[in-house]
Design an enzyme around this catalytic site. Structure first.
Site, PDB file in Angstrom:
ATOM      1  N   GLY A 114      -3.433   6.223 -14.835  1.00 14.82           N
ATOM      2  CA  GLY A 114      -3.941   4.890 -14.582  1.00 14.82           C
ATOM      3  C   GLY A 114      -5.417   4.801 -14.948  1.00 14.82           C
ATOM      4  CB  CYS A 115      -7.519   2.002 -16.099  1.00 17.14           C
ATOM      5  SG  CYS A 115      -7.059   0.738 -14.883  1.00 17.14           S
ATOM      6  CE1 TYR A 116     -10.495  -0.351 -11.072  1.00 15.37           C
ATOM      7  CE2 TYR A 116      -8.140  -0.776 -10.841  1.00 15.37           C
ATOM      8  CZ  TYR A 116      -9.440  -1.252 -10.947  1.00 15.37           C
ATOM      9  OH  TYR A 116      -9.687  -2.593 -10.920  1.00 15.37           O
ATOM     10  CB  SER A 117      -6.083   7.496 -11.294  1.00 15.69           C
ATOM     11  OG  SER A 117      -5.269   7.134 -12.378  1.00 15.69           O
ATOM     12  CB  THR A 118      -8.726   7.641 -16.286  1.00 16.17           C
ATOM     13  OG1 THR A 118      -7.357   7.511 -16.676  1.00 16.17           O
ATOM     14  CG2 THR A 118      -9.493   8.380 -17.369  1.00 16.17           C
TER      15      THR A 118
END
Length: 308
Positions: A114-118
């Site tokens: 996911g973008c945030y989790s990246t």
């Protein structure tokens, strides 16, 4: 011989960006379905089984359905950009800097982060692995993203209502990125996550505040920065940067990028720190990450076609 790629969900934001990165590349040939057949299950099944690589840019349930359409024994290798398989057994997490390039290169099933989790995982995983931050601490993460990460509905909402200055969400504390954040950093507790959307089309800032004086066993900010620099020293995508201006800016005019920049800020006494990741939610946060994994799986340089 060119490898064939079928993007299931090619009309969405992530799919369009992936196709753009693959356009003009001789190593790949895109398999496409016309509008009349795009949602036809038999046509999708045929394309999914014919392709060397299938990239799923779909909602979670539709992604699971697409995987089920791939015949047992099929040689098709899959990259799923949805949340559906990020902590699922039998899937490799598509973050080569964290799980290893060889792991991604040899995988048959890859789940895009996911973008945030990246941003969160990029900052936290190396530090927890090195013992510079404890896995048992209850961490907090704040983040803002451009509205393109929310798909067509959110894009339309922001572009039709210019009065929206900030949209906080995930207020029930159950954001879909939290399980992968916890799993792939190895945390004892899920982080408290505060996401928000701002009136910019793309771009993302992820921040982890650290009250170091209260965290038993925490390293100094200098040690954390040195470890991040060491960990990503050979990465052409992720870098640890300095910031001498006293501020970080996320500009609306920021061009598309598949890079990610990491920062460590601290007070003079080293009792507080802020870990910050700056990335493009449609780049390393989505489409760029998928293409990076695709390159590795196809035996190509990992940055081919990327905007570095």
């Amino acid at each position: 011989m060119a490898k064939t790629v079928f993007i299931d969900g090619a009309a969405g934001t992530t799919g369009l960006e992936i196709a753009d990165r693959l356009s003009g590349r001789s190593e790949f040939t895109l398999l496409t379905l016309d509008e009349a057949r795009r949602k036809d299950a038999s046509a999708r099944r045929e394309a999914l089984n014919e392709a060397d690589f299938a990239i799923l840019c779909l909602p979670d349930d539709a992604a699971r359905e697409a995987v089920a359409l791939i015949d047992a024994g099929s040689a098709t290798r899959v990259i799923d950009a949805s949340t559906a398989h990020r902590v699922a057994s039998g899937w490799t997490f598509g973050f080569p800097e964290i799980v290893g390039r060889d792991a991604v290169a040899g995988a048959a099933r890859v789940s895009n982060p996911g973008c945030y989790s990246t941003g969160f995982i990029a900052l936290m995983a190396p530090l927890v692995r090195a013992g510079l931050l404890p896995a048992e601490w209850p961490y907090t993460v704040h983040a803002v993203s451009g509205y393109s990460g929310g798909g067509k509905a959110l894009i339309e909402r922001f572009e039709q209502d210019p009065d929206i200055a900030w949209r906080g969400y995930g207020l029930a504390l159950g954001h879909k990125h939290i399980p992968e954040m916890q799993r792939h950093v190895g945390l004892a507790h899920p982080p408290v996550f505060s996401p928000a959307v701002i009136p910019a089309h793309r771009g993302m800032v992820v921040e982890i505040p650290l009250p170091l004086a209260a965290i038993s066993g925490a390293a100094s900010p200098q040690e954390m920065k040195a470890e991040l620099a060491r960990f990503y020293a050979d990465s052409p995508v992720v870098s640890v940067e300095e910031c001498s201006e006293g501020e970080l800016l996320l500009r609306r005019s920021r061009p598309a990028s598949d890079r990610m920049e990491l920062f460590v800020f601290a007070d003079a006494a080293g009792e507080q720190a802020r870990l910050v990741a700056l990335l493009d939610n449609l780049g390393k946060g989505a489409s760029g990450a998928a293409v990076q994994s695709l390159n590795l799986m196809a035996g190509l340089p990992e940055t081919a076609g990327l905007r570095i």
